[in-house]
Design an enzyme around this catalytic site. Structure first.
Site, short mmCIF file in Angstrom:
data_model
loop_
_atom_site.label_atom_id
_atom_site.label_comp_id
_atom_site.label_asym_id
_atom_site.label_seq_id
_atom_site.Cartn_x
_atom_site.Cartn_y
_atom_site.Cartn_z
N ARG A 161 51.57 38.18 26.77
CA ARG A 161 52.62 37.16 27.00
C ARG A 161 53.73 37.27 25.95
NH1 ARG A 161 49.77 36.82 30.82
NH2 ARG A 161 49.27 34.96 32.02
N SER A 235 50.65 28.12 32.90
CA SER A 235 49.94 27.91 31.64
C SER A 235 50.93 27.43 30.59
CB SER A 235 49.32 29.22 31.14
OG SER A 235 48.43 29.74 32.08
N GLU A 331 53.48 28.63 25.68
CA GLU A 331 53.88 29.85 26.39
C GLU A 331 55.31 29.78 26.90
OE1 GLU A 331 53.78 32.15 29.84
OE2 GLU A 331 51.70 31.49 30.02
N1 EPU Z 1 38.60 26.91 32.24
C1 EPU Z 1 38.17 25.70 31.73
N2 EPU Z 1 38.83 24.56 32.13
C2 EPU Z 1 39.85 24.60 33.02
C3 EPU Z 1 40.28 25.84 33.53
C4 EPU Z 1 39.63 27.00 33.13
O1 EPU Z 1 37.25 25.63 30.92
O2 EPU Z 1 40.38 23.52 33.34
C5 EPU Z 1 37.90 28.13 31.81
C6 EPU Z 1 37.34 28.87 33.03
O3 EPU Z 1 36.03 28.43 33.27
C7 EPU Z 1 37.39 30.33 32.64
C8 EPU Z 1 38.48 30.39 31.59
O4 EPU Z 1 38.83 29.05 31.25
O5 EPU Z 1 36.19 30.73 32.03
C9 EPU Z 1 39.67 31.18 32.08
O6 EPU Z 1 40.29 30.49 33.19
P1 EPU Z 1 41.28 31.24 34.21
O7 EPU Z 1 40.59 32.39 34.88
O8 EPU Z 1 41.88 30.22 35.07
O9 EPU Z 1 42.36 31.92 33.28
P2 EPU Z 1 43.20 31.40 32.02
O10 EPU Z 1 42.81 32.25 30.86
O11 EPU Z 1 43.08 29.94 31.83
C10 EPU Z 1 45.10 33.15 32.40
C11 EPU Z 1 46.59 33.16 32.48
C12 EPU Z 1 47.07 32.67 33.84
C13 EPU Z 1 46.47 33.58 34.91
C14 EPU Z 1 44.94 33.54 34.78
C15 EPU Z 1 44.25 34.51 35.74
C16 EPU Z 1 47.34 32.80 30.18
C17 EPU Z 1 48.03 31.90 29.22
N3 EPU Z 1 47.15 32.33 31.42
O12 EPU Z 1 44.68 31.78 32.48
O13 EPU Z 1 48.49 32.82 33.88
O14 EPU Z 1 46.84 33.17 36.21
O15 EPU Z 1 44.54 33.94 33.45
O16 EPU Z 1 44.46 35.80 35.29
O17 EPU Z 1 47.00 33.93 29.81
C18 EPU Z 1 50.52 31.70 33.42
O18 EPU Z 1 50.71 32.52 32.53
O19 EPU Z 1 51.36 30.79 33.68
C19 EPU Z 1 49.29 31.76 34.19
C20 EPU Z 1 48.99 30.85 35.12
#
Ligand code: EPU
Length: 341
Positions: A161, A235, A331
């Protein structure tokens, strides 16, 4: 080029925050840049799709609205195609255009809001793929020298990012086009947690480019609040990188904390999990809230101010710091005009 004074920005940012631009200049051709007044980062702002910005205050100077269009095939061979994409093209439309022609490499990045020109800025990423894996180069207008430059992928300094346009030279360039290298032979990239399962559910036995594209869309719709329904900028925080020693302490105390090894850089931990475990999921303050659907997303529940979102973000940062000793970094790009003197 269109020029208009004192314009509302409400519909130009996906948070739906009410803010105004002193002057709104819509850039429609590259030549428009030859006659614009210049860029003062304290007072001016470059806006693409408005999907990764928080306006805490009005923008007293100029908002440059990047609307440079066009998708062209610059070169191709039996294996690859080199596309040149105007910065004002919709990112998702570009993904759909590519999938329809059998060009692969960005299907996991389907439905990311915003414009193609903003993709290199934060090296957009989702479901195991980042822009870095397909970017060839970027053409940009250099505000310092008032000319165009072509920057190779290496010169763009893409990180998680992060990029040259965000970190090292945040106010120097306006991206006019990006060049991407896509593949003509498809290999599915479905290792990211949940994607293979979604693919099996939505297209049993299917592994085509169109199947993966459809599965990513379904997964995103399920997991993330839709900015067309409730204002948000995806995010709001990056997943923090923590040093190995701190990670060890955290994982001893919280074995369920999701984490990923980021090579030599440290361990990436889930910001959403940290926020949820501060009991903040669904927490609301002055019309701004931590989404009850995904804890990493802050939402505008209706008519909240940019300041309300910013104050909520600071509260989340403080709670996560007090509870886990981890600093969360926002972000989106935050615009905040500070009167000097
Ligand atoms: N999780 C929680 N609580 C929540 C949501 C998620 O504990 O409310 C946990 C999930 O259980 C999972 C982990 O967090 O183990 C990761 O969740 P997720 O797969 O949704 O991915 P993320 O790391 O939260 C990142 C990107 C997203 C992208 C997703 C999928 C960043 C800052 N965000 O989110 O990107 O869609 O992975 O690849 O890296 C964005 O940048 O705007 C964005 C949406």
């Amino acid at each position: 080029m269109k020029v208009a004074e004192n314009q509302p920005l409400d519909r130009l940012n996906t948070f739906g925050i009410s803010a105004r631009a002193g002057i709104l200049i819509t850039i429609e051709t590259e030549e428009d840049l030859l006659s614009v007044p210049g860029f003062d980062p304290a007072r001016d702002f470059v806006l693409g799709g408005g999907s990764n910005v928080l306006f805490v205050t009005d923008v007293p100077g100029i908002v440059y609205l990047n609307r440079l269009s066009g998708i062209e095939i610059r070169r191709e061979n039996p294996d690859e195609v080199l596309l040149e994409v105007g910065a004002g093209e919709s990112w998702h439309e570009l993904v759909a255009w590519s999938v329809a022609r059998g060009f692969s490499g960005i299907e996991n990045l389907a439905l990311i809001p915003g414009l193609a020109g903003a993709a290199p800025l934060q090296n957009i990423g989702a479901y195991g793929v980042e822009l870095a894996s397909v970017l060839d180069s970027v053409t940009a207008w250099d505000w310092h020298t008032a000319t165009w430059v072509v920057l190779s992928k290496q010169e763009c300094l893409l990180g998680y990012r992060d990029s040259l346009f965000k970190a090292a030279q945040p106010d120097r360039y306006l991206i006019t086009s990006t060049r991407l290298i896509l593949k003509k032979h498809f290999t599915a990239q479905v290792a990211y947690s949940g994607l293979a399962a979604e693919l099996e559910k939505s297209s049993p036995g299917g592994t085509s480019l169109a199947d993966v594209f459809a599965a990513v869309i379904r997964l995103r719709r399920k997991k993330l609040p839709d900015p067309a329904v409730i204002g948000n900028a995806g995010s709001f925080f990056k997943n923090p990188l923590v040093p190995a020693t701190l990670y060890q302490q955290l994982s001893d105390r919280f074995p369920a904390l999701p984490s990923w090894d980021a090579g030599g850089a440290g361990i990436k931990v889930s910001a959403a999990w940290l926020i949820e475990h501060c009991d903040l999921k669904g927490f609301e303050m002055n019309g701004a809230a931590v989404s009850g659907q995904h804890a990493l997303v802050l939402v505008n529940q209706g008519q909240c101010s940019g300041l309300a979102v910013w104050e909520l973000a600071q509260l989340v940062q403080a709670r996560v710091w007090d509870t886990f000793g981890v600093r969360l970094e926002p972000e989106p790009k935050i615009f905040r005009f500070a009167e000097v003197g």
